[in-house]
Design an enzyme around this catalytic site. Structure first.
Site, PDB file in Angstrom:
ATOM      1  N   GLY A  79       0.740  -1.216   0.231  1.00 48.62           N
ATOM      2  CA  GLY A  79       0.128  -0.040   0.078  1.00 48.62           C
ATOM      3  C   GLY A  79       0.891   1.395   0.029  1.00 48.62           C
ATOM      4  O   GLY A  79       1.912   1.385  -0.465  1.00 48.62           O
ATOM      5  N   ILE A  80       0.368   2.491   0.438  1.00 50.28           N
ATOM      6  CA  ILE A  80       1.132   3.471   0.582  1.00 50.28           C
ATOM      7  C   ILE A  80       1.256   3.939   2.079  1.00 50.28           C
ATOM      8  O   ILE A  80       0.658   3.356   2.879  1.00 50.28           O
ATOM      9  CB  ILE A  80       0.131   4.843  -0.112  1.00 50.28           C
ATOM     10  CG1 ILE A  80      -1.264   4.839   0.780  1.00 50.28           C
ATOM     11  CG2 ILE A  80      -0.169   4.339  -1.599  1.00 50.28           C
ATOM     12  CD1 ILE A  80      -1.765   5.992   0.093  1.00 50.28           C
ATOM     13  N   GLY A  81       2.259   4.890   2.267  1.00 49.07           N
ATOM     14  CA  GLY A  81       2.425   5.390   3.482  1.00 49.07           C
ATOM     15  C   GLY A  81       4.018   4.891   3.882  1.00 49.07           C
ATOM     16  O   GLY A  81       4.990   4.455   3.125  1.00 49.07           O
ATOM     17  N   GLU A  99      -2.109  -3.251  -6.956  1.00 47.12           N
ATOM     18  CA  GLU A  99      -2.821  -2.479  -7.791  1.00 47.12           C
ATOM     19  C   GLU A  99      -2.015  -1.142  -8.092  1.00 47.12           C
ATOM     20  O   GLU A  99      -2.227  -0.476  -8.919  1.00 47.12           O
ATOM     21  CB  GLU A  99      -4.079  -2.231  -6.960  1.00 47.12           C
ATOM     22  CG  GLU A  99      -3.798  -1.339  -5.577  1.00 47.12           C
ATOM     23  CD  GLU A  99      -4.928  -1.595  -4.576  1.00 47.12           C
ATOM     24  OE1 GLU A  99      -5.741  -2.170  -4.954  1.00 47.12           O
ATOM     25  OE2 GLU A  99      -5.103  -0.765  -3.532  1.00 47.12           O
ATOM     26  N   GLY A 124      -8.556  -1.634  -2.622  1.00 48.62           N
ATOM     27  CA  GLY A 124      -8.421  -3.047  -2.832  1.00 48.62           C
ATOM     28  C   GLY A 124      -8.059  -3.502  -1.875  1.00 48.62           C
ATOM     29  O   GLY A 124      -7.487  -4.790  -1.846  1.00 48.62           O
TER      30      GLY A 124
END
Length: 435
Positions: free
Chosen positions: A216-218, A239, A337
């Site tokens: 994911g992000i972060g 994704e 997602g």
């Protein structure tokens, strides 16, 4: 441009004339922030009274936000998004933005069967010799083309050409286009905190060589990237292709050599990164974008061996329910997602799904609250149901949730809560017969 140059020139117009083709009461799908067309749309706003503008992840750049979410649009335009950015969160509170909640694996179906846009505004790469434009770093507008939407393009030399078997548009499908080389928005990674590094240290021990990863992000994914530098033969099925993934590919940690699905290729649905990342994916045959509904289909994800999914959340209750998109009625982001990859990774041979968070949050007055709680505040959205959660991670360790009894889950969660809150959590769990 080859033999398609005549078609190109016939459809090439000034930005004003491209936007002049849009009728009132239209539904417009926007992808990759074609700011020249958005600026012209704003200039012509007086003739519009009931436009609906949809962007999958909202407007990310300040330039696009100022064009689309400006007060001057009041009464002329309503915006919609599946994933609310900071600007959309602000306007959502005042009823100016519609939030269409969906898993990313459902996205194309929602566009085709519910939104049904009449126009696509897209920022695209220059046309190749076969007459195709790449839909760039956020290419999700292809589904609109499939249902017969009128295609209006901003052709931009700064847009990367990303190889894809789906996310491209042929000149024969284009209604009109203009040329404008506006700069692209860059996404820079946050500096990981010491807590991010501690969480990453727990997770990296469970990632084998040859695994396929989704991040994911972060700050946590950034920390994890540095922890993975000694790994070998990793693959990517994600994704979002990020700066961390660019770094891992450049360092040779990711070579996709052990992947069973799409060997040799990093698979992503869209790209979010700095200029270094967009330059890296440009005409790089080792990175390909594929249809979001395919990339995020849990049955497809599960075909990857040792699939490792890592995402973040806001809070978890003692029953193991994960909230990733709201605190009470304060909505932010969206489902994205997360559940797609939780389910897919859990079903993959050797797969693992990790959902991670800091153990506490600090309030404005300096006091701290535990992000592991007896129950979520009223109005909180459950993003990942307890029956789907595999592993939960904080800086204090990893709680295995799959195939556990309710009591075992409760004990595992209390064990990774901040020590200052464990006694209170234990008391509350006993009060409500969870222990």
């Amino acid at each position: 441009m080859g033999s398609y140059s005549n078609q190109y020139m016939e459809k090439k117009l000034a930005p004003h004339d491209v936007v002049a083709l849009i009728e009132d009461n239209a539904k417009i799908f926007v992808t990759c922030e074609p700011v020249t067309l958005l600026k012209e749309l704003k200039e012509q706003r007086a003739r519009f009274h009931n436009l609906f503008l949809f962007a999958m992840m909202g407007m990310r750049s300040k330039v696009a936000q100022d064009l689309v979410l400006a007060p001057e649009w009041e009464g002329h335009l309503t915006c919609g998004s599946c994933f609310l950015g900071e600007a959309e969160v602000r306007d959502y509170k005042y009823g100016k933005v519609e939030h269409i909640s969906a898993h990313f694996s459902q996205f194309e179906g929602i566009v085709a069967n519910h939104i049904k846009p009449g126009y696509l505004l897209a920022n695209v790469s220059p046309m190749d010799d076969e007459g195709y434009f790449s839909l760039g770093y956020a290419p999700n507008g292809r589904v609109a083309v499939d249902i017969g939407t009128k295609v209006l393009l901003q052709v931009n030399e700064n847009m990367p050409y990303i190889y894809s078997d789906y996310y491209k548009v042929h000149i024969s499908e284009v209604t009109a286009l203009c040329e404008s080389n506006t700069p692209l928005m860059e996404f820079f990674d946050p500096e990981p905190s010491e807590i991010d590094r501690m969480i990453a240290g727990h997770i990296v021990e469970r990632i084998p060589n040859g695994a396929t990863i989704q991040l994911g992000i972060g700050g946590l994914p950034v920390a994890l990237g540095t922890f993975l530098l000694d790994h070998k033969d990793l693959g990517i099925h994600t994704e979002m292709f990020s700066n961390t993934m660019t770094m891992l590919m450049k360092r040779g940690v990711v070579n996709n050599s052990k992947k069973k699905l799409c060997p040799g290729i990093s698979v992503a649905a869209f790209v979010q990164g700095s200029k270094e990342t967009t330059d890296f994916v440009h005409r790089n045959k080792n990175v390909q974008s594929k249809k979001l509904a395919w990339v995020n289909n849990p049955a497809i994800i599960a075909q990857n061996n040792d699939m490792i999914s890592i995402n973040a959340c806001l809070s978890v209750d003692l029953r193991g329910q994960v909230c990733s998109e709201s605190l009470g009625f304060n909505t932010s982001g969206g489902s994205g997602g997360q559940l797609d990859f939780v389910k897919g990774a859990r079903s993959a041979p050797g797969g693992k799904s990790f959902i991670a968070m800091h153990s506490v949050a600090e309030k404005k007055d300096g006091t701290r609250i535990s992000k592991i709680a007896l129950t979520h505040p009223p109005g909180s959205v459950i993003t990942t149901p307890r029956n789907d959660v595999h592993y939960l991670a904080t800086e204090y360790g990893i709680a295995e949730m799959a195939n556990r009894t309710a009591r075992e889950r409760t004990l595992a969660l209390i064990a990774i809560a901040h020590p200052d809150f464990r006694e209170q959590l234990t008391y509350e769990a006993k009060q409500h017969h969870l222990l």
